[in-house]
Enzyme design. Sequence first.
Site, PDB file in Angstrom:
ATOM      1  N   LYS A  90      -0.905 -17.795  -6.545  1.00 39.64           N
ATOM      2  CA  LYS A  90       0.280 -18.425  -7.064  1.00 39.64           C
ATOM      3  C   LYS A  90       0.246 -17.835  -8.614  1.00 39.64           C
ATOM      4  CE  LYS A  90      -1.051 -23.092  -5.174  1.00 39.64           C
ATOM      5  NZ  LYS A  90      -2.258 -23.309  -4.188  1.00 39.64           N
ATOM      6  N   GLU A 112       2.901 -29.577 -12.450  1.00 40.85           N
ATOM      7  CA  GLU A 112       2.532 -30.252 -11.759  1.00 40.85           C
ATOM      8  C   GLU A 112       1.405 -29.718 -10.701  1.00 40.85           C
ATOM      9  OE1 GLU A 112       4.663 -29.181 -10.036  1.00 40.85           O
ATOM     10  OE2 GLU A 112       3.605 -29.129  -8.354  1.00 40.85           O
ATOM     11  N   SER A 378      -4.638 -16.140   1.003  1.00 45.09           N
ATOM     12  CA  SER A 378      -4.244 -16.509  -0.091  1.00 45.09           C
ATOM     13  C   SER A 378      -4.976 -16.625  -1.109  1.00 45.09           C
ATOM     14  CB  SER A 378      -3.746 -17.596   0.263  1.00 45.09           C
ATOM     15  OG  SER A 378      -4.558 -18.619   0.788  1.00 45.09           O
TER      16      SER A 378
END
Length: 391
Positions: A90, A112, A378
Site C-alpha cells: 500500500k 478512509e 502482498s
Amino acid sequence: MKTYQVDQEGYYGEFGGAFVPEILHRCVEELRNAYLRIMESDDFKQEFNNLLRDYVGRPSPLYPAKRLSEKYGCRIYLKREDLNHTGAHKINNAIGQALIARRMGKKRIIAETGAGQHGVAAATVCALMGMECVVYMGKTDVERQYANVQRMKMLGAKVVPVTSGNMTLKDATNEAIRDWCCHPSDTYYIIGSTVGPHPYPDMVARLQSVISEEIRKQLMEHEGRDYPDYLIACIGGGSNAAGTVYHYIDDERVKIVLAEAGGKGIDTPLSAATIHLGLPGIIHGSRTLVMQDEDGQIQEPYSISAGLDYPGVGPMHANLAKQHRAAVLAVNDDEAVRAAFELTRLEGIIPALESAHALGALGKLRFRRDDLVVLTVSGRGDKDMDTYLKF
Ligand SMILES: *Cc1c(COP(=O)(O)O)cnc(C)c1O
C-alpha cells in the site's frame, strides 16, 4: 488492438466511470486532467523512484521458493511486497498520490481505512512530507484494529471514528467523500485501492505497476525470459493484483489467477467473494460488481481477513473476470489459514492473511513441472498473529 486497460472515458468494458455528487465533479475532473501529466513528468518520476528505492526499500525481491515449488510441482517465485516499509504494497500508492497532491497544490490529505493498513500508509507518507492527515475509520474497526489506530496517531494523523451504518469501511468511505465535498479546493483524497471514480483505479494501478515492472526484469535475470506462465494475487479492491498484472495484462501467454475471499463459503451468507456473488451496481463512485440484496442495498461482506472484507471490487478486475481474461477463485477462511501455515513451515515466511488467500489458490490449480508461477505476497503477517494462533 484489444486492450484490458482503461479507455478514454475511464471504463474497463462496462465497468468503471465516475459517479460522483455534483459538488465533487470539479475535483475529479481536475485530478483527471492532472494525473497523467504529473506522473509522466521527469520531476515526479525521479522523486517517486528515489523514495521507492531509499524509503520503501525497492526493488522488492523475487524469491524462488524451492520447497513450496516441490510441494506444488512447478516453479514458484514469490514477489515479496511484505518486505516493504510498513509491511505491504500500500505504501507504493500512498507515496505516489501524496506526491501528486503536492504538485496539485493540496495541503490537506484525507483517507478512509478498514483494517487500518491504508490509513497507516497514508499517515506515514504525511509524516514524511509534513502534510496534515485525517483518516476516517468505522467505529467498529477502530475497536477491532487498535494497534493500527495507535500507529496512525503516533504518526500524527487525526483518526475520526465513524458511527453511521455498520460503522465499517463502507461508512468510513462515505464520510471521507462527505469531507471532500466540504473542502474541495484544499483537500486531496488518497484512495487506497483500484476503486473509486475514474481516474483513481487507473492512477492506483499505474502507481502499483512498479511491481510488474520489477517482475519482468527479475524474471529475465533468474530465467532468461521476462514473462511467467501464471500470475497469482489476492483481490480486495484489487491494487496489489493490478500492480502484479499491469505489464502483462494484454499478454495472453500469461494466465492470470485472482483469489477473492470466500469467507465461510460462497454458498453461505458469510462471504466477501464479490466477483462470484456480486451484481453490477455503483459503489464508491464507479460501476462495478457489488454485493447487494434484491433492493440494491449493499450487503455487509465477511472475511477472516480485514483487508479483503469489501463489498465491491475494482472495475479493472470485474472486467478481467467478465471477459474471462482472469480466472477468479474463492478461497475460504480455513483454506487461507492453512496456506499461511504451509508457507511459514516450508519457507519461513509468515504472510498477511490477505496474501494467504493467493497462496490458497495454489492447491486449486493444475500445474506442469516447468510452469513458471509468480505469486505476490502482498504483506507480512505480524498484524494477523492473534488470528493465526486462535484458529
Ligand atoms: C489492503 C491489503 C490487501 C487488499 O487490497 P488490494 O487493493 O486488493 O491489494 C491485500 N493485502 C494486504 C497485505 C493488504 O494490506
